[in-house]
Design a protein around this motif. Structure first.
Motif, mmCIF file in Angstrom:
data_model
loop_
_atom_site.group_PDB
_atom_site.id
_atom_site.type_symbol
_atom_site.label_atom_id
_atom_site.label_comp_id
_atom_site.label_asym_id
_atom_site.label_seq_id
_atom_site.Cartn_x
_atom_site.Cartn_y
_atom_site.Cartn_z
ATOM 1 N N ALA A 274 -0.007 -5.588 7.665
ATOM 2 C CA ALA A 274 -0.931 -6.326 6.807
ATOM 3 C C ALA A 274 -0.986 -7.804 7.153
ATOM 4 C CB ALA A 274 -0.532 -6.144 5.346
ATOM 5 N N ARG A 279 -7.739 -7.372 5.763
ATOM 6 C CA ARG A 279 -8.261 -6.136 5.183
ATOM 7 C C ARG A 279 -9.631 -5.789 5.770
ATOM 8 N NH1 ARG A 279 -7.291 -3.621 0.279
ATOM 9 N NH2 ARG A 279 -5.917 -5.357 -0.293
ATOM 10 N N ARG A 282 -9.199 -4.346 9.248
ATOM 11 C CA ARG A 282 -8.641 -2.997 9.220
ATOM 12 C C ARG A 282 -9.708 -1.970 8.851
ATOM 13 N NH1 ARG A 282 -4.481 -5.571 6.318
ATOM 14 N NH2 ARG A 282 -4.978 -4.396 4.416
ATOM 15 N N TRP A 283 -10.577 -2.305 7.893
ATOM 16 C CA TRP A 283 -11.663 -1.389 7.547
ATOM 17 C C TRP A 283 -12.657 -1.239 8.707
ATOM 18 C CZ3 TRP A 283 -11.709 2.144 4.046
ATOM 19 C CH2 TRP A 283 -10.969 2.002 2.857
#
Length: 627
Positions: A274, A279, A282-283
């Motif tokens: 992380a 985020r 990562r998506w």
């Protein structure tokens, strides 16, 4: 007692010795400094003790609670002699200049080898060498002197070290009524009377019965006397049971009530994924992978090839290293075009991932960033000498911390890097800095910068984001601190607010060292005080050969812990931080069996009144009653 200094610590220390320990004090301050903050010029004149114009006959003893003030620039031999160092019990040198403190200590040791020395130094390593040197000088000056028996050793302290436990406790427990013993923080917490059918929790033990119960136990700093009954110190079980409707002061260990997962995240040895990728990235990667997998499945169903071969061909098309499907079916041509398009989309995603990973690894080698989703932590503003010590203390308690520092060359950044503590570099007054520290999900805010206005601004901004956030401010000016405290309490009555002065917090530790190493600290209970001391059982008939229950004298003293370490492995100063002594680990037992018989070789920790401790130490003739 003689106190020499040039700032607020000297004046507060003199007041602590006079008011708490009932000692006769001589204060040496520079001529440019006015000592009104200790007792007030009018009162000094009424005592006839300001400067040397008192008119007191030579050799006449000062009574308890009297204060003599001398004006001098430096603690040279003439000044120390005039202050009475030759016949004093203890001398504190608390100048801001380390060189002045060292020079004064060397002169004082020559004037009085039996003098108990307390020196203010920030450099720990220099302090250790200086302690050994001055103790050895006392032994050489008076062969056969037993410094341990006379308790005339040298103690080197730092105001930042001594204030750190109270600041840490303020952030975690909401109070500065703390005592440090064997690396453990103990606090005295005021509790309201239990309701009908409820049983009061005594904690480690009940220290006192209050004369009145404050309406806000979490925020009270000690109730004032009210009613006919004053506080009852060190009550027995019968008195506690009979005191219906009275609040109590219980002793308990300081612990952190925040989420345990936050601590585990901050103490993880490996860099989490992380922290490498955001985020959104990562998506994006997940979407591209899912699309490529769908194309591979479509190719397998269309051509009838083996699934692995179909996936291989799809990847070649994605990376544009396969031959054009000119002679293939329409379905294969469409799939190849889609795969090429996915390859174009994948390229910027991979570049972004490489840049983010490179930045994260570069940050990991220097300073960590706050993990996403972190909550229940303490936001620490300022990594100067005070903030660095508080940071170390919070990590010893395994409390998750996020630091904010504006100076990239601050001395505390090296400690934060070694402790793997996340740091946000930036000015706390700038927008977005506190958000980066996740202040909206924090347990408490510790504002410890050297600027009062910066600390106040950060506290106000944090309160605007999280109204119920626990806030501890470092404020130097007492009047300013009082005004800030009252305003914040009025504006946010449900939130806990504390304003702390480092000199105010450090003075009790310096005073305890001047009283002797056996004094661990003092905790006020309304207008009275409880002392905590480490004492050898040998030579004290009130303790030796008695059980824990038999040694307890209500209203005078109570054994609350026993040092289980062998005499040769014991640390001489239990009030020092954990790991600084030869034992290097806790050795105190707090859960005591009432039938345990105290032996001569035991060392115990006592909670005692001034009168009770004086009786144990054989000094009852020099102390006044506990007021």
């Amino acid at each position: 007692m003689v106190v020499c200094g040039d700032d607020g610590l000297a004046r507060r220390l003199a007041a602590e010795l006079r008011d708490v320990y009932q000692e006769r004090v001589t204060l040496v301050v520079p001529a440019a400094r006015e000592p009104q903050s200790v007792v007030g010029r009018q009162r000094v004149r009424s005592l006839g003790l300001f400067g040397r114009a008192s008119g007191r006959p030579a050799g006449e003893r000062l009574s308890a609670r009297e204060l003599r003030v001398l004006e001098a620039t430096e603690p040279d031999e003439e000044v120390l002699a005039a202050a009475g160092v030759a016949g004093a019990a203890a001398l504190a040198l608390v100048y801001e200049d380390d060189d002045a403190n060292v020079r004064g200590a060397l002169v004082a040791r020559r004037l009085n080898p039996r003098l108990r020395l307390v020196i203010r130094l920030y450099n720990r390593k220099l302090g250790q060498h200086l302690e050994e040197l001055l103790d050895q000088a006392a032994i050489v000056a008076e062969p056969g002197i037993d410094l341990r028996e006379l308790d005339s050793s040298t103690t080197v302290l730092s105001d930042s070290d001594t204030a750190a436990p109270a600041l840490a406790a303020s952030a975690v427990a909401g109070t500065s009524k703390v005592v440090q013993a064997d690396g453990l923080l103990l606090r005295a917490v005021e509790r309201t009377p239990p309701g009908r059918g409820e049983v009061a929790d005594p904690g480690l033990c009940t220290l006192a019965l209050l004369s009145a119960t404050a309406g806000d136990p979490a925020g009270s700093e000690g109730a004032e006397l009210s009613g006919e009954r004053g506080p009852q110190l060190l009550p027995d079980d019968r008195a506690v049971a009979a005191a219906a409707g009275r609040g109590t002061v219980a002793l308990e260990a300081v612990s952190h009530a925040g989420p345990a997962r936050a601590a585990s995240r901050l103490s993880a040895a490996s860099l989490p994924v992380a922290s490498l990728f955001s985020r959104r990235l990562r998506w994006s990667l997940a979407g591209v992978v899912a699309a490529v997998a769908a194309l591979a499945v479509a190719s397998w169903l269309t051509t009838g090839d083996h699934p692995l071969h179909a996936a291989y061909i799809t990847l070649l098309d994605v990376f544009a290293i396969n031959d054009p499907a000119v002679d293939a079916s329409t379905q294969q041509q469409v799939l190849q075009i889609l795969a090429g398009f996915m390859g174009l989309l994948l390229l910027p995603v991979l570049v972004a991932a490489a840049l983010e990973a490179l930045g994260a690894f570069r940050t990991a080698t220097a300073l960590r960033r706050p993990p996403r989703g972190l909550s229940g932590h303490v936001v620490l503003l300022g990594l100067g000498k005070i903030g660095t010590r508080v940071l170390a203390r919070l990590r010893e308690l395994e409390i998750p911390v996020v630091c904010v520092e504006s100076d990239p060359e601050a001395r505390g950044l090296a400690s934060a890097r070694r402790l793997r503590v996340p740091v946000v570099l930036g000015d706390v007054t700038e927008e977005g800095v506190l958000e980066a520290a996740r202040v909206h999900r924090a347990h408490a805010l510790l504002a410890l910068t050297s600027s009062d206005t910066t600390n106040l601004e950060a506290a106000l901004y944090a309160r605007a984001v999280t109204p119920d956030l626990r806030v501890v401010l470092r404020l130097y000016e007492d009047d300013f601190a009082t005004a800030v405290y009252r305003t914040l309490r009025a504006a946010h009555p449900a939130a806990l607010t504390r304003s702390r002065s480092v000199t105010h917090l450090a003075a009790p530790a310096f005073a305890g060292a001047m009283m002797g190493r056996q004094i661990l600290g003092a905790i006020p209970v309304e207008r009275r005080v409880l002392l905590f001391a480490a004492l050898e059982v040998a030579g004290h008939p009130q303790l030796e050969g008695r059980t824990i229950a038999e040694s307890f004298r209500p209203g005078a003293w109570r054994v609350i812990a026993i040092d289980t370490a062998s005499p040769e492995d014991r640390r001489p100063d239990l009030a020092s931080a954990l790991g600084e002594g030869p034992a290097g680990r806790p050795g105190l037992v707090w859960e005591l069996h009432p039938g345990y018989v105290l032996k001569a070789e035991d060392r115990v920790v006592l909670a005692a009144t001034r009168r009770g401790l004086a009786e144990l130490l054989g000094r009852t003739s020099t102390l006044t009653p506990d007021l």
